[in-house]
Design a protein around this motif. Structure first.
Motif, mmCIF file in Angstrom:
data_model
loop_
_atom_site.group_PDB
_atom_site.id
_atom_site.type_symbol
_atom_site.label_atom_id
_atom_site.label_comp_id
_atom_site.label_asym_id
_atom_site.label_seq_id
_atom_site.Cartn_x
_atom_site.Cartn_y
_atom_site.Cartn_z
ATOM 1 N N TRP A 93 0.784 -1.143 -0.007
ATOM 2 C CA TRP A 93 0.361 -0.530 0.020
ATOM 3 C C TRP A 93 0.846 1.328 -0.029
ATOM 4 C CZ3 TRP A 93 -4.356 -1.113 3.770
ATOM 5 C CH2 TRP A 93 -5.314 -1.701 4.045
ATOM 6 N N GLU A 97 -1.003 6.271 3.625
ATOM 7 C CA GLU A 97 -1.716 5.522 4.286
ATOM 8 C C GLU A 97 -0.897 4.352 4.955
ATOM 9 O OE1 GLU A 97 -5.898 2.615 2.872
ATOM 10 O OE2 GLU A 97 -3.658 3.254 1.296
ATOM 11 N N ARG A 122 -11.323 -0.802 5.628
ATOM 12 C CA ARG A 122 -11.221 -1.488 4.653
ATOM 13 C C ARG A 122 -11.920 -2.535 3.466
ATOM 14 N NH1 ARG A 122 -7.369 -0.408 0.527
ATOM 15 N NH2 ARG A 122 -6.932 -2.033 -0.615
#
Length: 233
Positions: A93, A97, A122
């Motif tokens: 990712w 983040e 998520r």
């Protein structure tokens, strides 16, 4: 000490592991992927094909173990790419983040619940899991042959293999074998005699059970049951 509970995320399990000593830990393959929290880091545990052994791990861990086949959609990585691996979430990712999420979990009064909240957020942001994958797990866990499962789902053998590779990290035959191992361990832990465990879990005989357990878990069944199994990532 290892503890787990059902997650608020459907089909998932939330767990913590605080080792009382620095001995060897052993995690058995189960067809799942986990989101892990350890020492200020977020990591992903890919699906295992053999027991994952830790040695001398004394720090505490927490995790969300996703229902088989759902991890790739939630974590954004095909299961086979992280098979038999533990990788930093920041490798999968955007770093910004991941840092934000790490700060959030670190600052939480209950990091385990905060980790679960990350998984729930998520799940709300991505597409719902493919229902076919749950049907694959249900059929194979019931002992259905791979070819019959493919036919019942309207998938050819090659297409089923590709779907399983992406969702579970390995093909349907390996998944079926791992699910059978978990059925056998549940029976044996509950006190079922090994010979009866073999029959009820779907093995040809007790010798077949013994060979499979030794190959997948790395220990004979009797020795395995004499130890606490599972939990440490």
């Amino acid at each position: 000490m290892y503890e787990e509970r059902p997650s608020r995320l459907a089909g998932a399990v939330v767990w913590t592991n605080r080792p009382a000593d620095t001995g060897v830990g052993r995690v058995l393959p189960d067809g799942c992927m986990d989101l892990l929290w350890n020492d200020g880091r977020l990591l992903v545990a890919g699906p295992d094909t053999r027991a994952y052994v830790t040695d001398g791990e004394s720090s505490s861990w927490a995790g969300v173990r996703f229902f088989p086949g759902t991890g790739p959609g939630l974590l954004g990585v095909p299961a086979h790419e992280v098979r038999d691996r533990r990788v930093e979430l920041g490798d999968l990712w955007p770093a910004v983040e991941v840092r934000r999420l790490c700060d959030r979990v670190e600052a939480a009064a209950d990091p385990v619940t905060a980790l679960e909240d990350v998984a729930l957020a998520r799940a709300a942001a991505v597409d719902a899991p493919d229902p076919v994958l749950r049907r694959v797990v249900t059929a194979l866990d019931a002992g259905r042959p791979v070819a019959a499962t493919a036919d019942e789902l309207g998938l050819g053998a090659r297409k089923l293999h590709r779907r399983c590779l992406s969702a579970f990290g390995y093909g349907p035959k390996t998944l079926a074998r791992i699910l059978r191992l978990q059925r056998a361990l549940a029976l044996a832990r509950g006190g079922t005699a090994f010979a009866d465990t073999a029959v009820r879990a779907g093995y040809a005989d007790q010798a077949h059970l013994a060979r499979d357990v030794k190959e997948l878990a790395g220990l004979p069944l009797g020795e395995l049951l004499g130890r606490r199994v599972g939990g440490a990532p």
